[in-house]
Write a protein that holds these residues in place. Structure first.
Motif, PDB file in Angstrom:
ATOM      1  N   ASP A 171       0.940  -1.249   0.047  1.00 44.75           N
ATOM      2  CA  ASP A 171      -0.062   0.214  -0.048  1.00 44.75           C
ATOM      3  C   ASP A 171       0.952   1.232   0.018  1.00 44.75           C
ATOM      4  N   THR A 172       1.949   1.039  -0.420  1.00 37.61           N
ATOM      5  CA  THR A 172       3.032   2.357  -0.330  1.00 37.61           C
ATOM      6  C   THR A 172       3.275   2.859  -1.664  1.00 37.61           C
ATOM      7  N   ILE A 173       3.401   4.204  -1.771  1.00 39.74           N
ATOM      8  CA  ILE A 173       3.683   4.908  -2.893  1.00 39.74           C
ATOM      9  C   ILE A 173       4.808   5.876  -2.627  1.00 39.74           C
ATOM     10  N   ALA A 174       5.846   6.092  -3.315  1.00 41.78           N
ATOM     11  CA  ALA A 174       7.062   7.090  -3.135  1.00 41.78           C
ATOM     12  C   ALA A 174       7.330   7.966  -4.360  1.00 41.78           C
ATOM     13  N   PHE A 175       7.295   9.213  -4.056  1.00 42.56           N
ATOM     14  CA  PHE A 175       7.899  10.109  -5.073  1.00 42.56           C
ATOM     15  C   PHE A 175       9.125  10.540  -4.746  1.00 42.56           C
ATOM     16  N   GLY A 176      10.144  10.549  -5.589  1.00 43.82           N
ATOM     17  CA  GLY A 176      11.396  11.141  -5.345  1.00 43.82           C
ATOM     18  C   GLY A 176      12.048  12.117  -6.708  1.00 43.82           C
ATOM     19  N   ASP A 177      13.361  12.400  -6.222  1.00 47.62           N
ATOM     20  CA  ASP A 177      13.933  13.377  -7.346  1.00 47.62           C
ATOM     21  C   ASP A 177      15.600  13.191  -7.434  1.00 47.62           C
ATOM     22  N   SER A 178      16.124  12.538  -6.421  1.00 42.81           N
ATOM     23  CA  SER A 178      17.558  12.640  -6.347  1.00 42.81           C
ATOM     24  C   SER A 178      17.756  11.141  -5.799  1.00 42.81           C
ATOM     25  N   MET A 179      19.200  10.987  -6.172  1.00 39.43           N
ATOM     26  CA  MET A 179      19.672   9.443  -5.837  1.00 39.43           C
ATOM     27  C   MET A 179      19.491   8.888  -4.158  1.00 39.43           C
ATOM     28  N   ASN A 180      19.180   9.862  -3.432  1.00 34.48           N
ATOM     29  CA  ASN A 180      19.217   9.508  -2.155  1.00 34.48           C
ATOM     30  C   ASN A 180      17.824   8.794  -1.852  1.00 34.48           C
ATOM     31  N   ASP A 181      16.956   8.998  -2.878  1.00 35.34           N
ATOM     32  CA  ASP A 181      15.595   8.579  -2.764  1.00 35.34           C
ATOM     33  C   ASP A 181      15.477   6.972  -3.326  1.00 35.34           C
ATOM     34  N   LEU A 182      16.910   6.370  -3.883  1.00 35.13           N
ATOM     35  CA  LEU A 182      16.795   5.354  -4.496  1.00 35.13           C
ATOM     36  C   LEU A 182      16.110   4.013  -3.862  1.00 35.13           C
ATOM     37  N   GLU A 183      16.555   3.851  -2.520  1.00 38.91           N
ATOM     38  CA  GLU A 183      16.166   2.574  -1.835  1.00 38.91           C
ATOM     39  C   GLU A 183      14.717   2.889  -1.606  1.00 38.91           C
ATOM     40  N   MET A 184      14.193   4.051  -1.362  1.00 32.07           N
ATOM     41  CA  MET A 184      12.872   4.273  -0.999  1.00 32.07           C
ATOM     42  C   MET A 184      11.773   3.715  -2.331  1.00 32.07           C
ATOM     43  N   LEU A 185      12.125   4.270  -3.492  1.00 35.16           N
ATOM     44  CA  LEU A 185      11.460   3.895  -4.745  1.00 35.16           C
ATOM     45  C   LEU A 185      11.632   2.389  -4.915  1.00 35.16           C
ATOM     46  N   GLN A 186      12.809   1.829  -4.400  1.00 34.37           N
ATOM     47  CA  GLN A 186      12.792   0.303  -4.594  1.00 34.37           C
ATOM     48  C   GLN A 186      12.070  -0.414  -3.715  1.00 34.37           C
ATOM     49  N   THR A 188       9.000   0.730  -2.328  1.00 34.56           N
ATOM     50  CA  THR A 188       7.568   0.843  -2.396  1.00 34.56           C
ATOM     51  C   THR A 188       7.027   0.054  -3.461  1.00 34.56           C
ATOM     52  N   ALA A 189       5.524   0.046  -3.330  1.00 32.85           N
ATOM     53  CA  ALA A 189       4.912  -0.712  -4.467  1.00 32.85           C
ATOM     54  C   ALA A 189       4.576   0.145  -5.651  1.00 32.85           C
ATOM     55  N   VAL A 190       4.709   1.257  -5.378  1.00 26.64           N
ATOM     56  CA  VAL A 190       4.878   2.264  -6.877  1.00 26.64           C
ATOM     57  C   VAL A 190       5.695   3.483  -6.618  1.00 26.64           C
ATOM     58  N   SER A 191       6.583   3.475  -7.446  1.00 26.15           N
ATOM     59  CA  SER A 191       7.450   4.486  -7.496  1.00 26.15           C
ATOM     60  C   SER A 191       7.315   5.521  -8.541  1.00 26.15           C
ATOM     61  N   VAL A 192       7.704   6.971  -8.085  1.00 28.97           N
ATOM     62  CA  VAL A 192       7.548   7.860  -9.072  1.00 28.97           C
ATOM     63  C   VAL A 192       8.556   8.978  -9.025  1.00 28.97           C
ATOM     64  N   CYS A 193       9.228   9.295 -10.220  1.00 22.67           N
ATOM     65  CA  CYS A 193      10.232  10.131 -10.087  1.00 22.67           C
ATOM     66  C   CYS A 193       9.910  11.340 -10.897  1.00 22.67           C
ATOM     67  N   MET A 194      10.204  12.609 -10.204  1.00 22.67           N
ATOM     68  CA  MET A 194       9.978  13.915 -10.934  1.00 22.67           C
ATOM     69  C   MET A 194      10.701  13.980 -12.114  1.00 22.67           C
ATOM     70  N   GLU A 195      10.013  14.801 -13.264  1.00 23.28           N
ATOM     71  CA  GLU A 195      10.792  15.031 -14.439  1.00 23.28           C
ATOM     72  C   GLU A 195      11.998  15.738 -14.216  1.00 23.28           C
ATOM     73  N   ASN A 196      12.246  16.528 -13.216  1.00 25.34           N
ATOM     74  CA  ASN A 196      13.556  17.318 -13.072  1.00 25.34           C
ATOM     75  C   ASN A 196      14.523  16.326 -12.161  1.00 25.34           C
ATOM     76  N   GLY A 197      14.291  15.352 -11.955  1.00 20.51           N
ATOM     77  CA  GLY A 197      14.904  14.340 -11.084  1.00 20.51           C
ATOM     78  C   GLY A 197      16.262  13.802 -11.627  1.00 20.51           C
ATOM     79  N   SER A 198      17.016  13.039 -11.025  1.00 20.06           N
ATOM     80  CA  SER A 198      18.263  12.542 -11.637  1.00 20.06           C
ATOM     81  C   SER A 198      17.903  11.288 -12.609  1.00 20.06           C
ATOM     82  N   PRO A 199      18.610  11.446 -13.496  1.00 16.45           N
ATOM     83  CA  PRO A 199      18.250  10.437 -14.802  1.00 16.45           C
ATOM     84  C   PRO A 199      18.474   8.734 -14.295  1.00 16.45           C
ATOM     85  N   GLY A 200      19.192   8.627 -13.155  1.00 13.55           N
ATOM     86  CA  GLY A 200      19.456   7.198 -12.770  1.00 13.55           C
ATOM     87  C   GLY A 200      18.309   6.829 -11.856  1.00 13.55           C
TER      88      GLY A 200
END
Length: 232
Positions: A171-186, A188-200
């Motif tokens: 039931d978790t969703i994460a929004f991130g924009d930088s590489m310190n968000d990597l583990e969080m996006l990995q 959570t059930a749904v991971s979202v990156c901002m368009e202005n975020g890191s390419p990786g």
């Protein structure tokens, strides 16, 4: 920095890259640096001429001359972290000069370095206790990133809070924009990156939403059906 957002009535806050978890009036997890770690970290970055911004529970402090350093690199467009810190400082948020720092416990450190060479000694000395989350080096040769205690990261914070609340990670969703968000996006059930975020980060995210300056979070919430009918 969070004070304007807290007016919206969040149930809790995960801050300091997962080093502090608060839910309601309860501190679920709290892991600042030890006094020994803190002294070692601040000294080795200063000794190598790397600009430091440190965060405690209630304040952030940055090295004097940092704003001037950013102003020298106004043509840098590739480094999203550099742009974000410039906006925050110029907006006069509560980032105080390092001279005012009184030794209160800190959770992490954001660094800006003229190239990666200066990071060799800090990485060597701190590798046992800390992870260096380095963003993309920009066209001006500026390397920036974040020093994160190996005892925690944002992904572990999600897991710890889910366990505390007895909420499934499905039931978790994460929004991130930088590489310190990597583990969080990995995790959570749904991971979202901002368009202005890191390419990786975009490469591993389930979806990409518009950038912050185009109401990206709001549009991302719409895309995921998270808004109430009256908010649409």
């Amino acid at each position: 920095m969070l004070s304007p957002l807290l007016l919206y009535g969040f149930d809790g806050v995960i801050s300091s890259a997962g080093g502090c978890i608060e839910f309601g009036e309860k501190i679920v997890y709290d892991c600042p640096m030890t006094a020994v770690q803190q002294e070692k970290v601040l000294d080795v970055f200063k000794r190598n001429g790397i600009y430091r911004t440190i965060g405690s529970r209630h304040n952030s402090y940055t090295d004097e001359g940092f704003k001037e350093f950013l102003a020298e690199n106004t043509d840098s467009k590739a480094n999203s972290e550099l742009l974000r810190w410039r906006v925050q400082i110029e907006s006069e948020l509560n980032i105080r000069p390092m001279a005012e720092y009184d030794g209160e416990p800190i959770y992490g450190l954001v660094f800006m370095s003229r190239g990666e060479e200066r990071l060799k000694e800090p990485m060597q000395e701190l590798q046992d206790d800390f992870k260096f989350c380095i963003q993309d080096t920009d066209a001006c040769g500026i390397t920036n990133g974040e020093l994160i205690n190996k005892a925690f990261h944002k992904g572990l914070a999600v897991e710890r809070l889910c366990q505390y609340l007895n909420v499934p990670q499905a039931d978790t969703i994460a929004f991130g924009d930088s590489m310190n968000d990597l583990e969080m996006l990995q995790v959570t059930a749904v991971s979202v990156c901002m368009e202005n975020g890191s390419p990786g980060l975009k490469e591993i995210a389930d979806m990409v939403c518009p950038p912050v300056e185009k109401d990206g979070l709001y549009q991302g919430f719409q895309m995921l059906g998270l808004l109430g009918q009256e908010e649409k």
